[in-house]
Write a protein that holds these residues in place. Structure first.
Motif, mmCIF file in Angstrom:
data_model
loop_
_atom_site.group_PDB
_atom_site.id
_atom_site.type_symbol
_atom_site.label_atom_id
_atom_site.label_comp_id
_atom_site.label_asym_id
_atom_site.label_seq_id
_atom_site.Cartn_x
_atom_site.Cartn_y
_atom_site.Cartn_z
ATOM 1 N N TRP A 160 0.846 -1.192 0.000
ATOM 2 C CA TRP A 160 0.000 0.000 0.000
ATOM 3 C C TRP A 160 0.882 1.243 0.000
ATOM 4 C CZ3 TRP A 160 -5.516 0.242 2.065
ATOM 5 C CH2 TRP A 160 -6.185 -0.959 1.789
ATOM 6 N N VAL A 161 0.545 2.188 -0.853
ATOM 7 C CA VAL A 161 1.334 3.408 -1.014
ATOM 8 C C VAL A 161 0.446 4.617 -0.723
ATOM 9 C CG1 VAL A 161 2.734 4.791 -2.589
ATOM 10 C CG2 VAL A 161 2.723 2.290 -2.800
ATOM 11 N N TYR A 162 0.811 5.379 0.304
ATOM 12 C CA TYR A 162 0.060 6.597 0.589
ATOM 13 C C TYR A 162 0.510 7.683 -0.384
ATOM 14 C CZ TYR A 162 -1.415 10.938 2.770
ATOM 15 O OH TYR A 162 -1.961 12.183 2.989
ATOM 16 N N CYS A 163 -0.421 8.171 -1.194
ATOM 17 C CA CYS A 163 -0.117 9.180 -2.205
ATOM 18 C C CYS A 163 -0.584 10.546 -1.703
ATOM 19 C CB CYS A 163 -0.795 8.830 -3.527
ATOM 20 S SG CYS A 163 -0.182 7.297 -4.259
ATOM 21 N N GLU A 164 0.361 11.342 -1.287
ATOM 22 C CA GLU A 164 0.030 12.660 -0.736
ATOM 23 C C GLU A 164 -0.318 13.632 -1.862
ATOM 24 O OE1 GLU A 164 2.134 16.111 2.035
ATOM 25 O OE2 GLU A 164 2.885 14.042 2.095
ATOM 26 N N THR A 165 -1.229 14.528 -1.568
ATOM 27 C CA THR A 165 -1.655 15.519 -2.555
ATOM 28 C C THR A 165 -1.523 16.930 -1.986
ATOM 29 O OG1 THR A 165 -3.963 15.476 -1.821
ATOM 30 C CG2 THR A 165 -3.312 13.890 -3.517
ATOM 31 N N GLN A 166 -1.437 17.874 -2.881
ATOM 32 C CA GLN A 166 -1.461 19.292 -2.515
ATOM 33 C C GLN A 166 -2.259 20.042 -3.573
ATOM 34 O OE1 GLN A 166 2.470 20.893 -1.971
ATOM 35 N NE2 GLN A 166 2.858 19.760 -0.081
ATOM 36 N N ARG A 167 -3.244 20.791 -3.106
ATOM 37 C CA ARG A 167 -4.074 21.601 -4.002
ATOM 38 C C ARG A 167 -4.673 20.772 -5.132
ATOM 39 N NH1 ARG A 167 -0.111 26.943 -4.526
ATOM 40 N NH2 ARG A 167 -0.097 27.448 -2.288
ATOM 41 N N GLY A 168 -5.105 19.576 -4.782
ATOM 42 C CA GLY A 168 -5.782 18.735 -5.758
ATOM 43 C C GLY A 168 -4.879 18.016 -6.731
ATOM 44 N N GLU A 169 -3.564 18.016 -6.495
ATOM 45 C CA GLU A 169 -2.618 17.352 -7.394
ATOM 46 C C GLU A 169 -1.726 16.404 -6.599
ATOM 47 O OE1 GLU A 169 -2.589 17.677 -10.625
ATOM 48 O OE2 GLU A 169 -4.039 19.326 -10.778
ATOM 49 N N LEU A 170 -1.298 15.314 -7.260
ATOM 50 C CA LEU A 170 -0.300 14.442 -6.647
ATOM 51 C C LEU A 170 1.027 15.184 -6.545
ATOM 52 C CD1 LEU A 170 -0.759 10.995 -8.461
ATOM 53 C CD2 LEU A 170 -1.348 11.522 -6.099
ATOM 54 N N GLY A 204 -8.453 12.937 1.112
ATOM 55 C CA GLY A 204 -8.506 14.394 1.000
ATOM 56 C C GLY A 204 -9.805 14.863 0.372
ATOM 57 N N ASP A 205 -9.774 16.060 -0.149
ATOM 58 C CA ASP A 205 -10.948 16.658 -0.783
ATOM 59 C C ASP A 205 -10.789 16.589 -2.299
ATOM 60 O OD1 ASP A 205 -13.224 18.074 -1.389
ATOM 61 O OD2 ASP A 205 -12.332 20.036 -0.971
ATOM 62 N N GLY A 206 -11.719 15.918 -2.975
ATOM 63 C CA GLY A 206 -11.679 15.832 -4.427
ATOM 64 C C GLY A 206 -10.586 14.942 -4.979
ATOM 65 N N VAL A 207 -10.100 13.990 -4.180
ATOM 66 C CA VAL A 207 -8.995 13.143 -4.634
ATOM 67 C C VAL A 207 -9.445 12.052 -5.600
ATOM 68 C CG1 VAL A 207 -7.561 13.548 -2.602
ATOM 69 C CG2 VAL A 207 -9.256 11.715 -2.558
ATOM 70 N N GLY A 208 -10.747 11.842 -5.727
ATOM 71 C CA GLY A 208 -11.234 10.823 -6.652
ATOM 72 C C GLY A 208 -10.831 11.090 -8.083
ATOM 73 N N ASP A 209 -10.552 12.345 -8.413
ATOM 74 C CA ASP A 209 -10.147 12.690 -9.777
ATOM 75 C C ASP A 209 -8.728 12.239 -10.103
ATOM 76 O OD1 ASP A 209 -12.603 13.910 -10.065
ATOM 77 O OD2 ASP A 209 -11.856 15.902 -9.492
ATOM 78 N N LEU A 210 -7.982 11.784 -9.083
ATOM 79 C CA LEU A 210 -6.572 11.423 -9.291
ATOM 80 C C LEU A 210 -6.361 9.923 -9.459
ATOM 81 C CD1 LEU A 210 -5.017 13.757 -6.556
ATOM 82 C CD2 LEU A 210 -5.214 14.206 -9.010
ATOM 83 N N THR A 211 -7.432 9.159 -9.462
ATOM 84 C CA THR A 211 -7.282 7.700 -9.526
ATOM 85 C C THR A 211 -6.616 7.241 -10.821
ATOM 86 O OG1 THR A 211 -9.540 7.525 -10.387
ATOM 87 C CG2 THR A 211 -9.248 7.283 -8.004
ATOM 88 N N GLU A 212 -7.007 7.826 -11.939
ATOM 89 C CA GLU A 212 -6.430 7.415 -13.222
ATOM 90 C C GLU A 212 -4.933 7.712 -13.275
ATOM 91 O OE1 GLU A 212 -7.750 5.704 -15.606
ATOM 92 O OE2 GLU A 212 -9.693 5.581 -14.573
#
Length: 335
Positions: A160-170, A204-212
């Motif tokens: 499992w890899v925790y993917c940190e985001t900032q301002r809606g971006e990886l 986070g908020d709106g992270v579902g857009d980063l799945t692809e």
């Protein structure tokens, strides 16, 4: 001209390089170059220490005639390391008592004498006593955790890899970790004839857009929890969500107790979250890793093998290499 010019290297780079140099002349030339250049005190000390060690390796000291007054406690300990004659050691002990009478030196000599005398006697089997029995007055919180007791023989899978985001971006390190995880698990699946996955975790908020994007960088699966209240990193909810996902989440594909491996970015938030999550999962943790690889390991620690003196091979161990002492030494943590 020495092979290594210290003026062309950072201090952290010189430690591993200098420790392999055994030529006094080369070290002297390196020292002259450094003193003639920036004259960095840590580098000068590093080279001088190596010079002293290399020079001392050629000196054969007769323990029975050694001048203890001119030796440090460490020198005495090194000198008696190969002495197997108890009478010689007793003579050294008497001379130390009559001289500086240093507690540390006497302790080292007495310990050596005791070890030799014990070796001459009959060997006795050491009985292993669990810590909770050996120290009944101390708390043993891990032993009291029902979940830990219930998963001793549990099944573990996936990385499992925790993917940190900032301002809606990886952030960049999240992409890098997915690439490294892909490399590790490809080798793991080949070596152990397995079919385990890389699971990217987004919170986070709106992270579902980063799945692809996570899938494109190497993840086999992506799990995420999004909520407007999680737009900024928060210790307690992030920890509870992550642990729930990897341990208690009831989904068809997660048919194991916990992930086999979990990795986090070495950012401020990643460090905080990794410590909290691994503490909750009772897992090992190493920070500031500069190298990761997976292979079997022979371990003799009775806390792991259950029996003192027993050597046991553990499979699928994640080796985590990290720097110590400002990069002059490296340790490898096993988990």
């Amino acid at each position: 001209m020495p092979e290594i010019d210290p003026t062309e290297h950072e201090i952290a780079e010189l430690g591993p390089k200098i420790k392999d140099i055994d030529d006094e002349q080369e070290l002297e030339e390196m020292l002259a170059l450094e003193k003639g250049g920036e004259g960095r005190a840590p580098v000068v000390t590093l080279i001088e220490d190596r010079l002293e060690k290399v020079g001392g390796e050629d000196e054969d000291v007769d323990p029975s005639e050694a001048d203890l007054a001119g030796m440090t406690v460490a020198d005495v300990a090194n000198m008696i390391r190969d002495v197997e004659d108890v009478e010689v050691l007793r003579d050294i002990l008497e001379r130390e008592k009559a001289g500086k009478d240093r507690k540390g030196a006497k302790s080292q000599i007495e310990k050596k004498i005791n070890n030799l005398e014990e070796d001459d006697g009959e060997e006795t089997e050491v009985e292993y006593v669990p810590p909770e029995e050996k120290y009944p007055d101390l708390d043993h919180p891990t032993a009291d955790k029902q979940y830990v007791e219930g998963t001793v023989d549990g099944e573990y899978r996936d990385m499992w890899v925790y993917c940190e985001t900032q301002r809606g971006e990886l952030i960049d390190v999240s992409r890098e970790m997915l690439g490294k995880a892909s490399e590790l698990m490809d080798g793991y699946n080949d070596d152990y004839d397995a079919d385990e996955d890389i699971v990217a975790v987004l919170i986070g908020d709106g992270v579902g857009d980063l799945t692809e994007e996570c899938l494109a960088y190497g993840a086999d699966r992506v799990v995420y929890h999004e909520d407007p209240r999680l737009g900024r990193f928060r210790h307690k909810p992030y920890t509870e969500i992550f642990c729930h996902m990897c341990r208690d989440w009831d989904v068809e594909w997660r048919d194991y107790h916990e992930p086999r491996y979990t990795v986090f970015p070495a950012t401020n938030n990643g460090r905080d979250l990794s410590a909290l999550v691994q503490g909750e999962l009772d897992s090992g943790l190493a920070s500031d890793c500069s190298g990761l690889y997976i292979e079997d390991a022979d371990i003799s620690n009775p806390a792991k093998t259950g029996t003192p003196g027993e050597n046991k091979t553990f499979e699928k161990i994640l080796h985590m290499k990290r720097p110590d002492f400002s990069g002059f030494e490296y340790s490898t943590i096993l988990c």
